[in-house]
Design a protein around this motif. Structure first.
Motif, PDB file in Angstrom:
ATOM      1  N   GLY A  51     -52.527  63.132  26.151  1.00  0.00           N
ATOM      2  CA  GLY A  51     -53.327  62.237  25.650  1.00  0.00           C
ATOM      3  C   GLY A  51     -54.747  62.490  25.471  1.00  0.00           C
ATOM      4  N   PRO A  52     -55.660  61.706  24.775  1.00  0.00           N
ATOM      5  CA  PRO A  52     -57.103  62.272  24.746  1.00  0.00           C
ATOM      6  C   PRO A  52     -57.838  62.083  25.766  1.00  0.00           C
ATOM      7  N   ASP A  53     -57.511  61.369  26.794  1.00  0.00           N
ATOM      8  CA  ASP A  53     -58.104  61.107  28.193  1.00  0.00           C
ATOM      9  C   ASP A  53     -58.192  62.425  29.131  1.00  0.00           C
ATOM     10  N   PHE A  54     -59.233  62.420  30.008  1.00  0.00           N
ATOM     11  CA  PHE A  54     -59.011  63.609  30.933  1.00  0.00           C
ATOM     12  C   PHE A  54     -60.278  63.120  32.041  1.00  0.00           C
ATOM     13  N   ALA A  55     -59.922  63.686  33.284  1.00  0.00           N
ATOM     14  CA  ALA A  55     -60.796  63.367  34.361  1.00  0.00           C
ATOM     15  C   ALA A  55     -62.317  64.078  34.216  1.00  0.00           C
ATOM     16  N   HIS A  56     -63.051  63.141  34.389  1.00  0.00           N
ATOM     17  CA  HIS A  56     -64.572  63.446  34.410  1.00  0.00           C
ATOM     18  C   HIS A  56     -65.774  62.512  34.704  1.00  0.00           C
ATOM     19  N   GLU A  57     -66.830  62.856  34.904  1.00  0.00           N
ATOM     20  CA  GLU A  57     -67.914  61.842  35.252  1.00  0.00           C
ATOM     21  C   GLU A  57     -68.964  62.013  34.227  1.00  0.00           C
ATOM     22  N   THR A  58     -69.960  61.465  34.685  1.00  0.00           N
ATOM     23  CA  THR A  58     -71.247  61.554  33.626  1.00  0.00           C
ATOM     24  C   THR A  58     -72.753  61.636  34.578  1.00  0.00           C
ATOM     25  N   ILE A  77     -71.228  64.383  29.856  1.00  0.00           N
ATOM     26  CA  ILE A  77     -70.053  64.402  30.353  1.00  0.00           C
ATOM     27  C   ILE A  77     -70.019  65.864  31.352  1.00  0.00           C
ATOM     28  N   HIS A  95     -57.177  68.729  23.905  1.00  0.00           N
ATOM     29  CA  HIS A  95     -58.499  67.792  24.229  1.00  0.00           C
ATOM     30  C   HIS A  95     -59.505  68.248  23.312  1.00  0.00           C
ATOM     31  N   PHE A 116     -63.795  66.356  22.582  1.00  0.00           N
ATOM     32  CA  PHE A 116     -64.955  65.486  22.670  1.00  0.00           C
ATOM     33  C   PHE A 116     -66.276  66.060  22.166  1.00  0.00           C
TER      34      PHE A 116
END
Length: 682
Positions: free
Chosen positions: A611-618, A631, A642, A644
């Motif tokens: 899917g388009p989502d993946f683990a990350h932080e800002t 990101i 993926h 973005f």
């Protein structure tokens, strides 16, 4: 059972090891700090992080900078040069051109052998290879006595026209070994470079003699250490030409390993070009100390038959690499009220201020850390905690002199470094008639992906590719190449006088010699092949272009001269912007290259995104003077498919990729990050 194909690459700051597991088809990476006092220690430490024991290794190749460093730092051995009587000054006369026309302080490069250490020896061949005067064997024996008494470490022998008949050089070596024993290093010019141009051939022999003992001692020490730990297969060494040789062969011909270290990345680019179907690539390798630029053109490495380092020429096949002193460890400093970056590096010890090893000078790494472009908690895979405050203090020592705050001087350091690196790319492209905007930029090395997108933006390049394991990409490239042996033979003939059948016969003989030489490298007969080329120039010109041939028999075909003249004219037009089809041309040198395939690891496919989502932080990262929400993602969280938008920071154990605003990122099937300029696309 041995199952890992392993390569080892020593950089100025880190030593990288990469292994291909032949049972699972997966790659694994090991890393350690380079240990300048004993490079083998860093190699063994990195290797231990990858495999349990060298017994697990089924194939290994190593890239070494020992010879190049000894050459650049002028710490090779003391060389005694034997030259033909009456031609002892050839090496010091060298060539006449001033390489810097408007530099009032220009001086010719300092030769490696002073005039007092050149011995003239009687004996002479003429330009046709006929003996005019026998070798003065007594003079050779007197030279051996001088070697014993003078504290020399090697002997170079360069006699006139020895490329036509090497009998005098071969006999000289026999006498020297009789007088001095089998441990003495003797470099013969016809073996170092069997080509015309007496000065260049002499220089090649001298460089080989000067660096040879250093390279041999290092390879012997490393090979011994690996065997004591259980290595059961031959160790191979990367050559300047982009091929590999067994360490045993490399010890005999150490000149071929001079640019061994940087070349792995260029050969990795060749394999990557095939894997991602992009035949034209600019490879940029930014490590802790240097910035190397190489080209892949139409899927092939950019190779030249001659190298020139520090103004001293060497006749050998070499991948064209342009190097400048710009790396993560490059020190920022002030001169005449202006900001300078590099070429001096903080190196591995003490390293940048943020390493906490005693360094206090600001570096490019410190600047990136202060701007938020490096994750201080997960640098080098979390093996090294970075001190951001130490970086701020170091940068302020320079910023105060220019009236700039910490963030402004940090961006200034990055901008100056980027400008230097962009100019290095122009040097190897625009100055040769190559348009960089028609190429894809491939970024590797520990710091390459951190700066690549900024370089692409300045040069108008639309696409940047960051391969998997970018910090170890040079090591990966070493696993993707063949055994390579180069042969040459001087062959002066004008096109009007050419005997095509004779040229074809000579090429067939060179092919037989090349194929036979691969047996000693352990290459099965069915995995051997040769390629041929010829150096051509316009009649009465000095310099040549190397023009490929389809096979050894092509010169015997009807109409060969017209075909090869057109091929040469096309190359001349591309290289110099003009050609003169129909003008007389001259054939100068025949070249044959023998290749042996010892297998390689396939490019590893990565999993498809679900899917388009993946683990990350800002996090807040500074771009163009402003802190922007950015990101921050670990590369292992990304899968094929993926995509973005920037700004983004992608961190991994071997490198950090920085994507500024206005660029997008996608992941291809083999895990490469593909960064494109979305502003231009709109």
């Amino acid at each position: 059972m041995s199952r890992y194909r392993v390569s080892m690459d020593i950089g100025g700051t880190f030593t990288d090891v990469i292994g291909y597991d032949e049972t699972t088809g997966r790659y694994h990476v090991g890393k350690s700090s380079t240990t300048p006092d004993d490079l083998t220690r860093g190699v063994l430490t990195a290797l231990e992080s990858l495999v349990d024991s060298p017994r697990d290794i089924s194939f290994t190749v190593h890239g070494t900078t020992q010879g190049l460093n000894a050459f650049l730092e002028r710490r090779g051995v003391k060389v005694l040069l034997l030259a033909s009587k009456g031609a002892g000054d050839t090496y010091h006369i060298a060539r006449g051109p001033r390489t810097r026309l408007y530099d009032l302080h220009f001086r010719k490069p300092e030769p490696l052998v002073p005039k007092r250490d050149i011995v003239e020896v009687g004996g002479r061949f003429d330009a046709a290879g006929e003996e005019l005067e026998p070798l003065d064997e007594q003079a050779v024996r007197e030279a051996a006595r001088r070697y014993r008494e003078g504290g020399f470490g090697a002997i170079a022998v360069a006699y006139l026209f020895s490329y036509l008949d090497p009998a005098h050089e071969l006999r000289t070596r026999e006498i020297l070994l009789e007088e001095l024993g089998g441990e003495v290093t003797v470099s013969l010019s016809h073996e170092a470079a069997k080509e015309w141009r007496e000065y260049e051939r002499t220089s090649s022999a001298v460089v080989e003699a000067y660096t040879g003992p250093v390279v041999r001692r290092y390879l012997e020490r490393l090979e011994t250490n690996l065997k004591e730990r259980g290595l059961t297969v031959p160790m191979h060494v990367m050559q300047s030409s982009g091929g590999i040789l067994t360490a045993e062969s490399a010890r005999r011909r150490p000149l071929q390993t001079l640019l061994s270290g940087p070349v792995g990345g260029a050969m990795g680019g060749v394999e990557l070009a095939r894997a991602i179907d992009r035949p034209n690539l600019i490879g940029v390798d930014m490590g802790g100390t240097s910035f190397d630029v190489s080209l892949v053109i139409d899927g092939q490495p950019d190779i030249s038959p001659e190298a020139n380092i520090e103004g001293l020429p060497m006749l050998m096949s070499v991948v064209n690499i342009h190097t400048i002193g710009a790396g993560g460890g490059s020190v920022a400093w002030l001169e005449a009220g202006g900001l300078r970056v590099g070429p001096r590096s903080a190196g591995a010890t003490p390293g940048p201020a943020c390493y906490g090893r005693g360094g206090t000078e600001p570096t490019v790494t410190d600047a990136n850390l202060v701007l938020g472009r490096i994750d201080p908690d997960w640098f080098a895979g979390g093996t090294l905690d970075l001190d951001t405050e130490a970086s701020r203090r170091a940068l302020d020592t320079v910023g105060q002199g220019l009236g700039l705050d910490t963030l402004a001087i940090a961006e200034g350091v990055c901008d100056v470094a980027n400008a230097k690196m962009a100019q290095a790319i122009r040097t190897i492209t625009v100055s040769r008639g190559i348009e960089p905007r028609e190429f894809t930029l491939v970024a590797f090395g520990g710091a390459g992906p951190m700066h690549a997108v900024f370089l692409a933006r300045e040069l108008g390049i639309k696409e940047v590719v960051v391969p998997r394991f970018p910090g170890a990409f040079s090591a990966w490239g070493m696993l993707q190449t063949d055994i390579r042996k180069d042969f040459s033979d001087t062959y002066f003939h004008l096109d009007a006088d050419l005997d095509g059948a004779d040229m074809a016969a000579k090429l067939r003989g060179m092919a037989e010699e090349g194929l036979a030489s691969l047996a000693g490298e352990g290459v099965p007969e069915e995995n051997r092949r040769v390629e041929h080329a010829v150096d051509i120039r316009y009649a009465a010109q000095e310099y040549t272009l190397t023009v490929p041939l389809s096979d050894a028999d092509e010169p015997a075909a009807e109409g060969f001269v017209e075909v090869i003249a057109k091929r040469f004219a096309q190359q001349h037009e591309t290289r110099y912007g003009h050609a003169n089809l129909g003008a007389p041309i001259e054939f100068v040198t025949l070249r044959t290259t023998a290749f042996g395939d010892l297998g390689r690891g396939a490019a590893e496919q990565v999993g498809q995104a679900q899917g388009p989502d993946f683990a990350h932080e800002t996090r807040e990262v500074v771009f163009d003077g402003q802190a922007r929400p950015t990101i921050l993602v670990r590369r292992e969280a990304l899968s094929a498919g993926h995509a973005f938008e920037g700004p983004a920071i992608i961190v991994e154990s071997t490198a950090t990729t920085v994507v500024p605003p206005g660029f997008s990122v996608s992941v291809d099937p083999i895990g490469s990050l593909v960064v494109r300029n979305t502003e231009e696309e709109q």
